[in-house]
Design a protein around this motif. Sequence first.
Motif, mmCIF file in Angstrom:
data_model
loop_
_atom_site.group_PDB
_atom_site.id
_atom_site.type_symbol
_atom_site.label_atom_id
_atom_site.label_comp_id
_atom_site.label_asym_id
_atom_site.label_seq_id
_atom_site.Cartn_x
_atom_site.Cartn_y
_atom_site.Cartn_z
ATOM 1 N N ASP A 19 48.416 56.307 38.423
ATOM 2 C CA ASP A 19 48.460 56.793 37.029
ATOM 3 C C ASP A 19 47.964 55.666 36.239
ATOM 4 N N GLU A 20 46.944 55.670 35.598
ATOM 5 C CA GLU A 20 46.349 54.701 34.605
ATOM 6 C C GLU A 20 46.430 53.299 35.146
ATOM 7 N N PRO A 21 45.931 52.704 36.305
ATOM 8 C CA PRO A 21 46.206 51.566 36.952
ATOM 9 C C PRO A 21 45.284 50.487 36.039
ATOM 10 N N HIS A 22 45.794 49.433 36.151
ATOM 11 C CA HIS A 22 45.399 48.210 35.361
ATOM 12 C C HIS A 22 44.280 47.732 36.408
ATOM 13 N N GLY A 23 43.488 46.432 36.062
ATOM 14 C CA GLY A 23 42.825 46.051 37.100
ATOM 15 C C GLY A 23 43.336 45.171 38.378
ATOM 16 N N LEU A 24 44.394 44.695 37.987
ATOM 17 C CA LEU A 24 44.996 43.891 39.036
ATOM 18 C C LEU A 24 45.567 44.774 40.208
ATOM 19 N N ALA A 25 46.171 45.862 39.984
ATOM 20 C CA ALA A 25 46.705 46.890 40.700
ATOM 21 C C ALA A 25 45.799 47.377 41.328
ATOM 22 N N ILE A 26 44.554 47.936 40.875
ATOM 23 C CA ILE A 26 43.356 48.381 41.875
ATOM 24 C C ILE A 26 42.850 47.272 42.633
ATOM 25 N N LYS A 27 42.796 46.020 42.365
ATOM 26 C CA LYS A 27 42.497 44.876 43.284
ATOM 27 C C LYS A 27 43.554 44.825 44.246
ATOM 28 N N ASP A 28 44.486 44.785 43.805
ATOM 29 C CA ASP A 28 45.595 44.625 45.036
ATOM 30 C C ASP A 28 45.516 45.962 46.010
ATOM 31 N N GLU A 29 45.271 47.006 45.705
ATOM 32 C CA GLU A 29 45.296 48.205 46.527
ATOM 33 C C GLU A 29 44.118 48.114 47.404
ATOM 34 N N LEU A 30 42.987 47.567 46.971
ATOM 35 C CA LEU A 30 41.783 47.669 47.656
ATOM 36 C C LEU A 30 41.894 46.215 48.519
ATOM 37 N N GLU A 31 42.537 45.185 48.177
ATOM 38 C CA GLU A 31 42.641 44.024 49.116
ATOM 39 C C GLU A 31 43.455 44.525 50.355
ATOM 40 N N ASP A 32 44.619 45.228 50.138
ATOM 41 C CA ASP A 32 45.361 45.823 51.175
ATOM 42 C C ASP A 32 44.432 46.755 52.350
ATOM 43 N N TYR A 33 43.699 47.684 51.600
ATOM 44 C CA TYR A 33 42.828 48.504 52.410
ATOM 45 C C TYR A 33 41.623 47.650 53.143
ATOM 46 N N TYR A 34 41.037 46.692 52.340
ATOM 47 C CA TYR A 34 39.940 46.010 53.120
ATOM 48 C C TYR A 34 40.321 44.623 53.679
ATOM 49 N N GLU A 35 41.821 44.484 53.762
ATOM 50 C CA GLU A 35 42.284 43.172 54.316
ATOM 51 C C GLU A 35 41.415 42.096 54.063
ATOM 52 N N LYS A 36 41.192 41.703 52.952
ATOM 53 C CA LYS A 36 40.468 40.584 52.430
ATOM 54 C C LYS A 36 40.460 40.471 50.861
ATOM 55 N N GLU A 37 40.401 39.395 50.262
ATOM 56 C CA GLU A 37 40.156 39.109 48.941
ATOM 57 C C GLU A 37 39.187 39.613 48.130
ATOM 58 N N ILE A 38 39.424 40.278 47.166
ATOM 59 C CA ILE A 38 38.427 41.164 46.264
ATOM 60 C C ILE A 38 38.380 39.962 45.082
ATOM 61 N N HIS A 39 37.134 39.341 44.736
ATOM 62 C CA HIS A 39 37.190 38.627 43.542
ATOM 63 C C HIS A 39 36.736 39.297 42.588
ATOM 64 N N HIS A 40 37.154 38.482 41.197
ATOM 65 C CA HIS A 40 37.201 39.149 39.997
ATOM 66 C C HIS A 40 35.820 39.472 39.670
ATOM 67 N N GLY A 41 34.790 38.903 40.195
ATOM 68 C CA GLY A 41 33.216 38.757 39.815
ATOM 69 C C GLY A 41 32.696 40.136 40.554
ATOM 70 N N ARG A 42 33.358 40.868 41.671
ATOM 71 C CA ARG A 42 32.963 41.856 42.007
ATOM 72 C C ARG A 42 33.747 43.055 41.593
ATOM 73 N N LEU A 43 34.943 43.100 41.450
ATOM 74 C CA LEU A 43 35.764 43.946 40.886
ATOM 75 C C LEU A 43 35.366 44.592 39.394
ATOM 76 N N TYR A 44 35.520 43.700 38.445
ATOM 77 C CA TYR A 44 35.232 43.981 37.196
ATOM 78 C C TYR A 44 33.590 44.667 36.657
ATOM 79 N N PRO A 45 32.720 43.955 37.430
ATOM 80 C CA PRO A 45 31.536 44.637 36.941
ATOM 81 C C PRO A 45 31.334 46.070 37.682
ATOM 82 N N ASN A 46 31.838 46.294 38.809
ATOM 83 C CA ASN A 46 31.809 47.609 39.534
ATOM 84 C C ASN A 46 32.624 48.683 38.774
ATOM 85 N N LEU A 47 33.818 48.143 38.079
ATOM 86 C CA LEU A 47 34.559 48.817 37.425
ATOM 87 C C LEU A 47 33.728 49.408 35.942
#
Length: 93
Positions: A19-47
């Motif tokens: 429900d209307e997630p913010h960037g860090l919540a999305i980042k946390d969810e994907l880090e759990d799924y990928y089991e590795k850190e997602i950098h801001h430089g990858r996350l925000y340009p793709n958003l």
Amino acid sequence: MHDLTGFQRDLLYVIAGRDEPHGLAIKDELEDYYEKEIHHGRLYPNLDTLVDKGLVEKGQLDRRTNYYEVTRRGQREIEARNKWEAQYLEDDE
């Protein structure tokens, strides 16, 4: 949706499932799924790409925090993708 990367598709699914997630919540969810850190430089340009394609809408919670929401077009794209995938995953027995 055929022109999205797998990462962008995953972003879209995470946003649709929250429900209307913010960037860090999305980042946390994907880090759990990928089991590795997602950098801001990858996350925000793709958003931003998803926003530019009209699949996601970006709103502002406060001066530093944005939230994301799947648009009607984005939801239609998800439904079409699910239908396309289902034809290959259905059991023919």
